[in-house]
Design a protein around this motif. Structure first.
Motif, PDB file in Angstrom:
ATOM      1  N   GLU A   1       2.521   1.966  -3.810  1.00 15.36           N
ATOM      2  CA  GLU A   1       1.326   2.354  -4.205  1.00 15.36           C
ATOM      3  C   GLU A   1       0.809   3.736  -3.662  1.00 15.36           C
ATOM      4  O   GLU A   1       0.891   4.807  -4.441  1.00 15.36           O
ATOM      5  N   GLN A   2       0.544   4.048  -3.333  1.00 15.23           N
ATOM      6  CA  GLN A   2       1.155   5.566  -2.433  1.00 15.23           C
ATOM      7  C   GLN A   2       2.257   6.684  -2.822  1.00 15.23           C
ATOM      8  O   GLN A   2       2.018   7.929  -3.275  1.00 15.23           O
TER       9      GLN A   2
ATOM     10  N   LEU B   1       2.112   7.076  -6.137  1.00 11.67           N
ATOM     11  CA  LEU B   1       1.133   8.154  -7.111  1.00 11.67           C
ATOM     12  C   LEU B   1       1.125   9.661  -7.091  1.00 11.67           C
ATOM     13  O   LEU B   1       1.097  10.030  -7.158  1.00 11.67           O
ATOM     14  N   LEU B   2       2.033   9.599  -5.570  1.00 13.55           N
ATOM     15  CA  LEU B   2       2.570  10.880  -5.225  1.00 13.55           C
ATOM     16  C   LEU B   2       3.880  11.588  -6.558  1.00 13.55           C
ATOM     17  O   LEU B   2       3.740  12.355  -6.524  1.00 13.55           O
TER      18      LEU B   2
ATOM     19  N   ARG C   1       0.907  -1.943  -0.011  1.00 10.96           N
ATOM     20  CA  ARG C   1       0.019  -0.179  -0.456  1.00 10.96           C
ATOM     21  C   ARG C   1       0.755   1.379  -0.034  1.00 10.96           C
ATOM     22  O   ARG C   1       0.510   2.029  -0.548  1.00 10.96           O
ATOM     23  N   GLN C   2       1.695   1.208   0.697  1.00 11.10           N
ATOM     24  CA  GLN C   2       2.740   2.158   0.899  1.00 11.10           C
ATOM     25  C   GLN C   2       3.342   2.611  -0.086  1.00 11.10           C
ATOM     26  O   GLN C   2       3.359   3.787  -0.591  1.00 11.10           O
TER      27      GLN C   2
ATOM     28  N   GLU D   1       2.150  12.651  -8.947  1.00  6.65           N
ATOM     29  CA  GLU D   1       1.300  13.854  -9.278  1.00  6.65           C
ATOM     30  C   GLU D   1       2.502  14.784  -9.318  1.00  6.65           C
ATOM     31  O   GLU D   1       2.535  15.985  -9.794  1.00  6.65           O
TER      32      GLU D   1
END
Length: 77
Positions: free
Chosen positions: A41-42, A45-46, A38-39, A49
């Motif tokens: 994936e975050q 994503l960041l 999960r981390q 961005e």
């Protein structure tokens, strides 16, 4: 032989305890693996961005201006 029979319950209990600990360790490993996934994936994503923001900032000419770090100090300094 009497000596080995007397230690058999102790050995069996120790083996049971080790199996329980291994089970908990496997569960913890699975939980940590899910957390790391999960981390990641975050983070991905960041990073995407930040890339979009840099590209957008570059299009507007904001990133070309040199910045003085003292301009970013809070007013109470």
């Amino acid at each position: 032989m009497n000596e080995s029979l007397r230690h058999a319950p102790d050995t069996e209990q120790r083996l049971t305890d080790l199996e329980i600990k291994a089970s908990y360790a496997d569960d913890l490993l699975d939980t940590l693996n899910q957390l790391v996934t999960r981390q990641q994936e975050q983070i991905d994503l960041l990073l995407r961005e930040v890339g979009r923001l840099r590209q957008r900032g570059g299009d507007e000419g904001l990133s070309a201006a040199p910045r003085d770090p003292r301009d970013e100090l809070p007013p109470h300094y």
